[in-house]
Design a protein around this motif. Sequence first.
Motif, PDB file in Angstrom:
ATOM      1  N   LYS A 138       0.816  -1.213   0.000  1.00  0.00           N
ATOM      2  CA  LYS A 138       0.000   0.000   0.000  1.00  0.00           C
ATOM      3  C   LYS A 138       0.851   1.265   0.000  1.00  0.00           C
ATOM      4  N   TYR A 139       2.139   1.141   0.310  1.00  0.00           N
ATOM      5  CA  TYR A 139       2.985   2.312   0.514  1.00  0.00           C
ATOM      6  C   TYR A 139       4.194   2.294  -0.420  1.00  0.00           C
ATOM      7  N   THR A 140       4.677   3.470  -0.716  1.00  0.00           N
ATOM      8  CA  THR A 140       5.907   3.589  -1.507  1.00  0.00           C
ATOM      9  C   THR A 140       7.121   3.532  -0.601  1.00  0.00           C
ATOM     10  N   ALA A 141       7.092   4.320   0.468  1.00  0.00           N
ATOM     11  CA  ALA A 141       8.193   4.348   1.433  1.00  0.00           C
ATOM     12  C   ALA A 141       7.616   4.559   2.830  1.00  0.00           C
ATOM     13  N   GLU A 172       3.591   7.866   4.795  1.00  0.00           N
ATOM     14  CA  GLU A 172       4.538   7.877   3.682  1.00  0.00           C
ATOM     15  C   GLU A 172       5.668   8.865   3.970  1.00  0.00           C
ATOM     16  N   ASP A 216       7.325  10.834   2.120  1.00  0.00           N
ATOM     17  CA  ASP A 216       7.203  12.156   1.496  1.00  0.00           C
ATOM     18  C   ASP A 216       5.952  12.902   1.933  1.00  0.00           C
TER      19      ASP A 216
END
Length: 349
Positions: free
Chosen positions: A55-58, A166, A168
């Motif tokens: 579900k997440y990028t970072a 996240e 960012d």
Amino acid sequence: MSEGATTAYAAAGVDIAAGERAVELMKRHVARTHRPEIVSDASGFSGLFRLDVAKYTAPVLATSTDGVGTKVMLAQELDRHDTIGIDLVAMVVDDLVVSGAEPLFLTDYIACGSVVPERIAEIVGGIAEGCHQAGCALIGGETAEHPGAMGPDEYDLAGAGTGVVEADAILGPDRVRAGDVVIAMASSGPHSNGYSLIRRIVADAGLDLRAEVPELGGVLGEVLLTPTRIYAKDCLALVDSVEVHAFAHITGGGLAANLARSLPDTVDAVLDRATWTPDPVFGFLAEHGRVSREDMESTFNMGVGMVAVVAADSAERALAVLAERNVPSWVLGSVVPGSGRATLTGEHP
């Protein structure tokens, strides 16, 4: 453990059977907080939570821990234990959401002089209700009996929570700019801060916690035990709808000091007292305790429990989102060039 050892432990003040009964009573409360990420662990030694990293990028994990302070002493004096757990959850999850993190799960710790299963279940019921309001799971906890260290009717509680945001999307001082607008979200009362002063005022003024106080619209003790408003879902709704730069959870130290923590050293926040009227409980406490405005504002939230700093063109929409969620809110002030301070100006209506 042999029966003799069990009897000896009970004689020392620790009732294992009462603890087991408390666990059974609290299970139905904990079940209300279930999330699909919870992984069953039959042993019960730890809580397991499967984070869906797809579900997440970072993803960045956030953590917070807190207690309720001496508000628990009022709960004990009034024998009212079903809301103090809401206060606990609020103190934890509303710190987490300041960074923009979604609260995922919480664990609790209850220390008591004697395990009274029904009382423990009431406390945990409040914790579960708080988790339900915040959208997080209650995945574990501990109840410890401390005879000799605490009286039979005494207890204290603490909690720790974990959230995710996240990388960012982390909110904070580095996003705040001159020209931003400060939005206030109303508190439900003193929340869980300043209760050492509150208890002193009650004692010194000879106030009766069980007395009806017309100007407060209820019994004094019940007003003072009003549970803390939980803002986690409301803050996340703002993040999804408008350009939020920072939040500030207004707890011990008051409005100005807590908001200053969310400001860079290049700006100030100028807040106008004329934009709101504090809840009557604050005037009641100031009058009966002969507490100066300076001391009141450095101790209590004075009616503002959470603050959002948003881009100027997002302010109107932010107020609309909060209104839709039944959170009283208003424009509290603005961000101007400065040195990282928050100041209060003007007079309350």
